[in-house]
Scaffold this motif. Structure first.
Motif, short mmCIF file in Angstrom:
data_model
loop_
_atom_site.label_atom_id
_atom_site.label_comp_id
_atom_site.label_asym_id
_atom_site.label_seq_id
_atom_site.Cartn_x
_atom_site.Cartn_y
_atom_site.Cartn_z
N GLN A 1 0.89 -1.16 0.00
CA GLN A 1 0.00 0.00 0.00
C GLN A 1 0.92 1.20 0.00
O GLN A 1 1.71 1.39 0.93
N ALA A 2 0.86 1.99 -1.08
CA ALA A 2 1.77 3.11 -1.24
C ALA A 2 1.00 4.37 -1.60
O ALA A 2 0.05 4.32 -2.37
N ALA A 3 1.43 5.49 -1.03
CA ALA A 3 0.79 6.77 -1.33
C ALA A 3 1.73 7.90 -0.95
O ALA A 3 2.52 7.78 -0.02
N SER A 4 1.62 9.00 -1.66
CA SER A 4 2.35 10.20 -1.29
C SER A 4 1.51 10.96 -0.27
O SER A 4 0.39 11.38 -0.56
N LEU A 5 2.04 11.09 0.93
CA LEU A 5 1.32 11.71 2.04
C LEU A 5 2.11 12.85 2.67
O LEU A 5 1.89 13.19 3.83
N SER A 6 3.02 13.43 1.92
CA SER A 6 3.91 14.45 2.50
C SER A 6 3.15 15.64 3.08
O SER A 6 3.61 16.26 4.02
N GLU A 7 1.99 15.94 2.54
CA GLU A 7 1.20 17.08 3.03
C GLU A 7 0.14 16.68 4.06
O GLU A 7 -0.58 17.54 4.57
N ALA A 8 0.04 15.41 4.37
CA ALA A 8 -0.98 14.93 5.31
C ALA A 8 -0.55 15.18 6.75
O ALA A 8 0.64 15.30 7.05
N SER A 9 -1.52 15.23 7.63
CA SER A 9 -1.22 15.38 9.07
C SER A 9 -0.82 14.02 9.64
O SER A 9 -1.07 12.97 9.03
N ASP A 10 -0.20 14.04 10.81
CA ASP A 10 0.16 12.79 11.48
C ASP A 10 -1.07 11.92 11.70
O ASP A 10 -1.01 10.70 11.53
N ASP A 11 -2.19 12.54 12.09
CA ASP A 11 -3.43 11.78 12.32
C ASP A 11 -3.93 11.12 11.05
O ASP A 11 -4.36 9.97 11.06
N GLU A 12 -3.90 11.85 9.94
CA GLU A 12 -4.34 11.28 8.66
C GLU A 12 -3.46 10.11 8.25
O GLU A 12 -3.96 9.09 7.77
N VAL A 13 -2.16 10.24 8.43
CA VAL A 13 -1.24 9.16 8.10
C VAL A 13 -1.50 7.95 8.99
O VAL A 13 -1.53 6.81 8.51
N ALA A 14 -1.71 8.18 10.28
CA ALA A 14 -1.99 7.07 11.20
C ALA A 14 -3.25 6.32 10.79
O ALA A 14 -3.27 5.08 10.80
N ARG A 15 -4.31 7.05 10.43
CA ARG A 15 -5.55 6.39 9.99
C ARG A 15 -5.33 5.61 8.70
O ARG A 15 -5.80 4.48 8.56
N TRP A 16 -4.59 6.20 7.76
CA TRP A 16 -4.32 5.54 6.49
C TRP A 16 -3.53 4.25 6.72
O TRP A 16 -3.86 3.21 6.16
N TYR B 1 3.46 -4.44 3.20
CA TYR B 1 4.34 -3.28 3.14
C TYR B 1 3.51 -2.01 2.99
O TYR B 1 2.63 -1.94 2.14
N VAL B 2 3.82 -1.03 3.81
CA VAL B 2 3.17 0.28 3.75
C VAL B 2 4.29 1.28 3.45
O VAL B 2 5.27 1.37 4.20
N VAL B 3 4.13 2.01 2.34
CA VAL B 3 5.18 2.91 1.88
C VAL B 3 4.58 4.30 1.64
O VAL B 3 3.56 4.43 0.96
N HIS B 4 5.23 5.32 2.22
CA HIS B 4 4.77 6.69 2.03
C HIS B 4 5.93 7.65 2.22
O HIS B 4 7.07 7.22 2.46
N ASP B 5 5.65 8.94 2.13
CA ASP B 5 6.71 9.95 2.24
C ASP B 5 6.46 10.95 3.37
O ASP B 5 6.99 12.05 3.36
N HIS B 6 5.68 10.57 4.35
CA HIS B 6 5.41 11.45 5.50
C HIS B 6 6.34 11.06 6.64
O HIS B 6 6.15 10.04 7.30
N ASP B 7 7.34 11.88 6.87
CA ASP B 7 8.31 11.60 7.93
C ASP B 7 7.77 12.10 9.26
O ASP B 7 7.59 13.31 9.44
#
Length: 184
Positions: A30-45, A53-59
């Motif tokens: 499951q991959a998505a670009s989430l660099s502009e997402a909030s921590d809460d949005e990333v956690a829910r996703w 494997y979960v891959v994204h760009d939200h550090d």
């Protein structure tokens, strides 16, 4: 937080979204670009994923990283760095953020020097096998998923994040006796 049983990778670098797109077609990712997402949005996703494997760009430590780089590049104050560390430790304590299993650093050779020291120095010194320099943002990233290195997991952020201000570029990761003496 990441989905139970998922291995989480955060891809960083100028071509992160391209690298993530190269993985979207894989059934076990499951991959998505989430660099502009909030921590809460990333956690829910992440929590909604059943993929291995979960891959994204939200550090989750992105604000700490930026504050550290800006402090050592004389663009910010020590107080800002302390504040970002405090915020990250608070969020980690509430389990609002978690350090991913792996950071994949794309094209580390072209990173600005202080950023290179953050990724390959500060972070890598805490868990060397969990920060992976990667030369390309193409489909070769899929091969990395098949051969992720094993090693000690990240220590709790409360045990190392307070030391980040003492991690000086060009010296981070050096231990007493590691420094060149100038003798031949």
């Amino acid at each position: 937080m990441e989905a139970p049983g998922s291995t989480t990778l955060v891809v960083v670098g100028d071509e992160a979204s391209q690298a993530i797109r190269s993985l979207e077609r894989l059934a076990n990712v499951q991959a998505a670009s989430l660099s502009e997402a909030s921590d809460d949005e990333v956690a829910r996703w992440q929590a909604s994923s059943s993929a291995p494997y979960v891959v994204h760009d939200h550090d989750p430590l992105g604000h700490v990283a930026a504050a550290w780089v800006e402090f050592f590049d004389d663009q910010s104050t020590f107080g800002v760095l302390e504040l970002e560390i405090e915020r990250a430790m608070d969020a980690a304590g509430r389990r609002a953020i978690s350090v991913p299993d792996y950071y994949v650093v794309l094209h580390p050779e072209v990173l600005p020097v202080t950023w290179k020291h953050w990724w390959l120095g500060v972070l890598a010194s805490e868990s060397p096998t969990r920060v992976i320099p990667w030369p390309s943002a193409d489909a070769s990233l899929a091969s990395l998923l098949r051969r992720l290195p094993t090693g000690r997991a990240w220590p709790e952020v409360a045990s190392w994040l307070p030391r980040v201000p003492m991690s000086v570029p060009d010296r981070v990761g050096l231990h007493v006796g590691d420094e060149p003496t100038g003798e031949a």
